[in-house]
Design a protein around this motif. Structure first.
Motif, PDB file in Angstrom:
ATOM      1  N   THR A  16      28.322  44.497 -15.715  1.00 12.12           N
ATOM      2  CA  THR A  16      28.646  44.290 -17.142  1.00 12.12           C
ATOM      3  C   THR A  16      30.033  43.679 -17.295  1.00 12.12           C
ATOM      4  O   THR A  16      30.255  42.764 -18.092  1.00 12.12           O
ATOM      5  N   SER A  19      30.025  40.010 -16.400  1.00 13.09           N
ATOM      6  CA  SER A  19      29.441  39.203 -17.486  1.00 13.09           C
ATOM      7  C   SER A  19      30.437  39.015 -18.619  1.00 13.09           C
ATOM      8  O   SER A  19      30.567  37.910 -19.175  1.00 13.09           O
ATOM      9  N   GLN A 383      35.249  44.342 -25.500  1.00  8.43           N
ATOM     10  CA  GLN A 383      34.217  44.597 -24.491  1.00  8.43           C
ATOM     11  C   GLN A 383      34.827  44.681 -23.093  1.00  8.43           C
ATOM     12  O   GLN A 383      34.410  45.500 -22.257  1.00  8.43           O
ATOM     13  N   GLY A 387      34.609  47.790 -20.671  1.00  7.43           N
ATOM     14  CA  GLY A 387      34.023  47.621 -19.342  1.00  7.43           C
ATOM     15  C   GLY A 387      34.905  48.198 -18.255  1.00  7.43           C
ATOM     16  O   GLY A 387      34.417  48.807 -17.289  1.00  7.43           O
TER      17      GLY A 387
END
Length: 407
Positions: A16, A19, A383, A387
């Motif tokens: 994740t 990405s 994000q 993460g």
């Protein structure tokens, strides 16, 4: 089941985070370059389209420069043509004044010579970057093709051009080359009658010589010569010969009138106003058929200016007849250049607008939406932080297994 060898939570968190970091890199590239499609890797189809359009934009910039250069060149020629028209109008005024008996024709002739020389100076100076559109008196003179556009279609790209026809307002005299095929024969014209004296045939090419010799039954004191220039038609040649014949006949005081036959192309008729029949010898009125060996020296459209002599009554009458044709030539030249200049200006405006439209189209394809990029950057930063937190938590899971082995 828990394992110290395989940490599934950490692997998920790591994928994740990778990405999120990849998306972060993409957004940062958009912000730094200003493009959503900066290279073929980003979007090969869109990049290919934009690359073609970008090449067209650069081409149109060159076309715009070509049109600006042509516009300046034609503007110089138009201005010079208008100036020549004004000078010919002044000459006409002098010729009209010479029709009076009680005037000093010598002084008027001096003024006409000065105005004629000024016309030569104007025509000689009417050049831009070495190109003079008012001189069409060489065998190599050709119309000027101006690059106007690039037309792209499914079959490829083709150049579109605007043709600007040369005009000729020079006054140099013509010299006939070696005569070729005869285009006339001896013709007798009775007193008070009209008859054909010669017929010009064939397709004129630059350097082809046409001549009606002096002397003979008509009694002209000088040859009537015309050498075709680039772009001349059979009509142009006929008109020039008619003008030259009428001028020479009036100068010599011969009471005849020449005119183009209205029904037969290239035929010149003579109306005999004298009291006796005239036999016109036209065996030397010939068209050169070999454009290499029989070329003549091309004269100017205003070459009869060199022969104006208003010091005599006949000369004043001949000059008045000829000046009208010259005025029409210069007016036509100015009008043609004006039309060409208008078309070039319109095309230049169109190319400028088209270039702007192409740039806008390219931008809509490849430019990044900076508002969207800013919002995405804020969200991706959050994000990314989450993460990192998730990966940290997942990495702590094996530590919890130690509590199972404590007594």
């Amino acid at each position: 089941m828990s394992s110290i060898l395989t940490n599934n939570g950490a692997m998920v968190a790591l994928q994740t985070l990778k990405s999120v970091n990849s998306t972060m890199s993409e957004v940062q590239n958009q912000i730094s370059t200003g493009k959503s499609v900066a290279n073929a890797k980003d979007n090969s189809a869109i990049w290919a389209i934009s690359a073609v359009m970008t090449s067209d934009v650069k081409s149109f910039k060159g076309i715009s420069d070509s049109l600006n250069l042509a516009q300046s060149t034609v503007a110089v020629a138009r201005q010079a043509s208008e100036t020549v028209t004004d000078l010919l109008t002044e000459i006409k005024g002098k010729i009209v004044a010479s029709q009076e008996e009680n005037v000093d024709r010598e002084k008027i002739q001096t003024d006409i010579d000065a105005l004629r020389d000024q016309i030569g100076a104007v025509v000689g100076a009417a050049q831009f970057n070495g190109l003079n559109l008012l001189q069409n008196n060489t065998l190599t003179a050709e119309d000027v093709n101006v690059l106007a556009s690039l037309d792209r279609s499914s079959t490829g790209v083709a150049a579109s051009k605007i043709t600007v026809a040369r005009q000729d307002l020079s006054s140099g005299a013509a010299t006939a080359g070696t005569m070729g095929t005869d285009i006339g024969s001896n013709s007798a014209v009775n007193a008070g009658a009209t008859g054909a004296i010669m017929t010009v045939t064939g397709t004129p090419e630059a350097g082809m010589s046409y001549e009606l010799a002096s002397g003979g039954g008509l009694g002209l004191s000088a040859d009537v010569t015309y050498v075709a220039r680039n772009g001349d038609t059979l009509q142009d040649v006929t008109d020039a010969l008619v003008a030259g014949l009428n001028f020479q006949a009036m100068t010599d005081g011969i009471d005849v009138t020449f005119a183009e036959n209205g029904s037969t192309a290239g035929q010149i008729d003579m109306t005999n106003n004298t009291s006796a029949a005239i036999t016109v010898t036209t065996t030397n009125a010939s068209q050169s058929t070999n454009n290499t060996e029989n070329d003549g020296t091309i004269g100017g459209s205003l070459e009869l200016l060199e022969n104006f002599d208003v010091t005599t009554g006949n000369g004043a009458d001949a000059a008045l007849e000829a000046i009208e044709n010259m005025l029409q030539v210069s007016i036509k030249s100015a009008a043609n250049f004006g039309s060409a200049q208008g078309r070039i200006e319109t095309q230049a405006d169109f190319i400028s607008g088209l270039t702007d439209a192409l740039k806008s189209g390219i931008g809509s394809l490849v430019d990044a939406d900076m508002e969207e990029a800013s919002a995405r950057l804020q969200a991706i930063q959050v994000q990314q932080q989450l993460g990192v937190q998730a990966l940290s938590i997942a990495n702590q899971a094996p530590q919890q297994l130690l509590s199972l082995f404590k007594g």
